[in-house]
Each structure stands twice: as C-alpha cells, then as structure tokens.
Scaffold this motif. Structure first.
Motif, PDB file in Angstrom:
ATOM      1  N   MET A  90       0.853  -1.176   0.000  1.00  0.00           N
ATOM      2  CA  MET A  90       0.000   0.000   0.000  1.00  0.00           C
ATOM      3  C   MET A  90       0.894   1.233   0.000  1.00  0.00           C
ATOM      4  N   LEU A  91       0.589   2.166  -0.871  1.00  0.00           N
ATOM      5  CA  LEU A  91       1.287   3.446  -0.935  1.00  0.00           C
ATOM      6  C   LEU A  91       0.295   4.535  -0.587  1.00  0.00           C
ATOM      7  N   GLU A  92       0.659   5.391   0.365  1.00  0.00           N
ATOM      8  CA  GLU A  92      -0.173   6.542   0.711  1.00  0.00           C
ATOM      9  C   GLU A  92       0.692   7.785   0.644  1.00  0.00           C
ATOM     10  N   ILE A  93       0.197   8.792  -0.074  1.00  0.00           N
ATOM     11  CA  ILE A  93       0.937  10.036  -0.254  1.00  0.00           C
ATOM     12  C   ILE A  93       0.019  11.188   0.145  1.00  0.00           C
ATOM     13  N   ASP A  94       0.577  12.135   0.849  1.00  0.00           N
ATOM     14  CA  ASP A  94      -0.123  13.346   1.254  1.00  0.00           C
ATOM     15  C   ASP A  94       0.821  14.491   0.921  1.00  0.00           C
ATOM     16  N   ALA A  95       0.469  15.326  -0.064  1.00  0.00           N
ATOM     17  CA  ALA A  95       1.375  16.377  -0.517  1.00  0.00           C
ATOM     18  C   ALA A  95       0.640  17.703  -0.677  1.00  0.00           C
ATOM     19  N   TRP A  96       1.381  18.794  -0.495  1.00  0.00           N
ATOM     20  CA  TRP A  96       0.857  20.151  -0.636  1.00  0.00           C
ATOM     21  C   TRP A  96       1.740  20.912  -1.608  1.00  0.00           C
ATOM     22  N   MET A  97       1.158  21.871  -2.313  1.00  0.00           N
ATOM     23  CA  MET A  97       1.944  22.738  -3.187  1.00  0.00           C
ATOM     24  C   MET A  97       1.308  24.115  -3.256  1.00  0.00           C
ATOM     25  N   PRO A  98       2.112  25.155  -3.518  1.00  0.00           N
ATOM     26  CA  PRO A  98       1.540  26.488  -3.687  1.00  0.00           C
ATOM     27  C   PRO A  98       0.789  26.567  -5.017  1.00  0.00           C
ATOM     28  N   SER A  99      -0.115  27.503  -5.134  1.00  0.00           N
ATOM     29  CA  SER A  99      -0.905  27.660  -6.364  1.00  0.00           C
ATOM     30  C   SER A  99      -0.120  28.446  -7.402  1.00  0.00           C
ATOM     31  N   GLU A 100       0.899  27.813  -7.929  1.00  0.00           N
ATOM     32  CA  GLU A 100       1.741  28.383  -8.963  1.00  0.00           C
ATOM     33  C   GLU A 100       1.896  27.353 -10.081  1.00  0.00           C
ATOM     34  N   ILE A 101       1.770  27.793 -11.314  1.00  0.00           N
ATOM     35  CA  ILE A 101       1.909  26.897 -12.465  1.00  0.00           C
ATOM     36  C   ILE A 101       3.241  26.153 -12.407  1.00  0.00           C
ATOM     37  N   LYS A 102       4.315  26.860 -12.033  1.00  0.00           N
ATOM     38  CA  LYS A 102       5.644  26.247 -12.014  1.00  0.00           C
ATOM     39  C   LYS A 102       5.767  25.126 -10.970  1.00  0.00           C
ATOM     40  N   ALA A 103       4.840  25.025 -10.044  1.00  0.00           N
ATOM     41  CA  ALA A 103       4.887  23.983  -9.018  1.00  0.00           C
ATOM     42  C   ALA A 103       4.233  22.675  -9.477  1.00  0.00           C
ATOM     43  N   ILE A 104       3.477  22.721 -10.573  1.00  0.00           N
ATOM     44  CA  ILE A 104       2.732  21.538 -11.017  1.00  0.00           C
ATOM     45  C   ILE A 104       3.652  20.413 -11.473  1.00  0.00           C
ATOM     46  N   SER A 105       4.542  20.696 -12.412  1.00  0.00           N
ATOM     47  CA  SER A 105       5.390  19.627 -12.950  1.00  0.00           C
ATOM     48  C   SER A 105       6.282  18.968 -11.912  1.00  0.00           C
ATOM     49  N   PRO A 106       6.980  19.726 -11.056  1.00  0.00           N
ATOM     50  CA  PRO A 106       7.806  19.040 -10.054  1.00  0.00           C
ATOM     51  C   PRO A 106       7.003  18.109  -9.152  1.00  0.00           C
ATOM     52  N   LEU A 107       5.808  18.556  -8.720  1.00  0.00           N
ATOM     53  CA  LEU A 107       4.999  17.696  -7.860  1.00  0.00           C
ATOM     54  C   LEU A 107       4.485  16.484  -8.632  1.00  0.00           C
ATOM     55  N   ALA A 108       3.961  16.699  -9.832  1.00  0.00           N
ATOM     56  CA  ALA A 108       3.444  15.585 -10.635  1.00  0.00           C
ATOM     57  C   ALA A 108       4.548  14.568 -10.922  1.00  0.00           C
ATOM     58  N   GLU A 109       5.733  15.043 -11.263  1.00  0.00           N
ATOM     59  CA  GLU A 109       6.845  14.126 -11.556  1.00  0.00           C
ATOM     60  C   GLU A 109       7.248  13.340 -10.317  1.00  0.00           C
ATOM     61  N   ARG A 110       7.317  14.004  -9.164  1.00  0.00           N
ATOM     62  CA  ARG A 110       7.682  13.321  -7.923  1.00  0.00           C
ATOM     63  C   ARG A 110       6.640  12.266  -7.551  1.00  0.00           C
ATOM     64  N   LEU A 111       5.361  12.629  -7.649  1.00  0.00           N
ATOM     65  CA  LEU A 111       4.302  11.670  -7.331  1.00  0.00           C
ATOM     66  C   LEU A 111       4.315  10.493  -8.298  1.00  0.00           C
ATOM     67  N   MET A 112       4.512  10.770  -9.575  1.00  0.00           N
ATOM     68  CA  MET A 112       4.506   9.680 -10.555  1.00  0.00           C
ATOM     69  C   MET A 112       5.687   8.736 -10.348  1.00  0.00           C
ATOM     70  N   ARG A 113       6.841   9.244  -9.944  1.00  0.00           N
ATOM     71  CA  ARG A 113       7.975   8.352  -9.637  1.00  0.00           C
ATOM     72  C   ARG A 113       7.606   7.399  -8.501  1.00  0.00           C
ATOM     73  N   LEU A 114       6.949   7.930  -7.465  1.00  0.00           N
ATOM     74  CA  LEU A 114       6.529   7.086  -6.342  1.00  0.00           C
ATOM     75  C   LEU A 114       5.469   6.077  -6.781  1.00  0.00           C
ATOM     76  N   ILE A 115       4.514   6.537  -7.574  1.00  0.00           N
ATOM     77  CA  ILE A 115       3.442   5.659  -8.057  1.00  0.00           C
ATOM     78  C   ILE A 115       4.009   4.564  -8.956  1.00  0.00           C
ATOM     79  N   GLU A 116       4.885   4.944  -9.878  1.00  0.00           N
ATOM     80  CA  GLU A 116       5.500   3.951 -10.766  1.00  0.00           C
ATOM     81  C   GLU A 116       6.309   2.936  -9.970  1.00  0.00           C
ATOM     82  N   GLY A 117       7.032   3.408  -8.968  1.00  0.00           N
ATOM     83  CA  GLY A 117       7.836   2.514  -8.136  1.00  0.00           C
ATOM     84  C   GLY A 117       7.004   1.546  -7.319  1.00  0.00           C
ATOM     85  N   SER A 118       5.769   1.912  -7.044  1.00  0.00           N
ATOM     86  CA  SER A 118       4.896   1.040  -6.245  1.00  0.00           C
ATOM     87  C   SER A 118       4.282  -0.088  -7.066  1.00  0.00           C
TER      88      SER A 118
END
Length: 143
Positions: free
Chosen positions: A1-29
């Motif tokens: 089981m993988l559980e992730i809880d993440a926050w980000m500021p409401s900035e366009i530039k914050a979307i890709s880093p968070l999405a990429e980090r989450l997808m690495r964790l999801i892919e690894g699971s």
C-alpha cells in the motif's frame, strides 16, 4: 500500500515538479502497472484546474493531493483547492461544435477519459479520481 499526502503552492511552475515526484513514487509502487500515463494526465489536469480555476493563481493558497495506491488493485487520488468552488454541472461540454476551438475547458473531460471514476465534493473544491486495473474491475474507488 502506498499513501501520499502532498501540498503545493498555487503556482503553475509547481505543477510539474509535484506531478513528476508523485509519478515516480506511483511507478515505483507498481500499483497501476501500465496505467501510469492515464493517471499522470488526470493528475496534471486536476492540479492545473486547482491552481488556475480553484485558487486563481493565488500563491498564498495551497493545493492538497492525497493518493492511495494498492498493488494489483488501483489508485485513488483526491486533489483539493482553497478556492470558492464550482458546480461541475455548469461546465460546458468541450466536444460540442461551439466549444471545439476554444483554448480551455477540456480538463474535466480529459480526467474523465483517463480515469475510471471522477467526482467532485458538494462544494466543488475537491476532485476524487480512481483508476482500477482492468482485470480488477470490481474494486471500489474510495479514498
């Protein structure tokens, strides 16, 4: 089981880093092997909608992502914003003739195409999405 809880500021530039980090964790699971591109598309659209439409690019407001992933069953994602909310029934259909050439308005439609279930809370500040593995079609999508 993988559980992730993440926050980000409401900035366009914050979307890709968070999405990429989450997808690495999801892919690894390996919880949704083969379905990662669809989940990433839906995640990016939900994050973009939360930043642009929900929080109106206010960097003082946050976007919250919750993810639950179980190997062999699937994934559930919840993306929340701190905006005023909306009624998803009032969003124009992006595939009608009058909307085909518009440069926006496809995010919810893409999320629904990519995921098995997409719903919103009653305030319209939270989107719930679920992707099941094809062979496990009876798995529920509760987060």
């Amino acid at each position: 089981m993988l559980e992730i809880d993440a926050w980000m500021p409401s900035e366009i530039k914050a979307i890709s880093p968070l999405a990429e980090r989450l997808m690495r964790l999801i892919e690894g699971s390996h919880c949704i092997a083969g379905e990662e591109p669809a989940v990433e598309l839906a995640l990016r659209e939900a994050l973009n909608n939360a930043v642009v439409h929900g929080n109106r690019l206010d960097a003082h407001k946050l976007v919250h992502v919750r993810c639950r992933c179980k190997v062999g069953e699937g994934i559930s994602l919840i993306v929340s914003d701190q905006g005023q909310g909306f009624d998803p029934r009032t969003v124009p259909d992006p595939v009608t003739v009058e909307n085909l050439e518009k440069d926006h308005g496809r995010g919810i439609h893409l999320m629904k195409l990519a995921m098995d279930e997409v719903s919103f809370d009653e305030r319209g500040t939270e989107v719930h999405m679920c992707k099941r593995l094809a062979r496990r079609s009876r798995v529920t999508c509760n987060a």
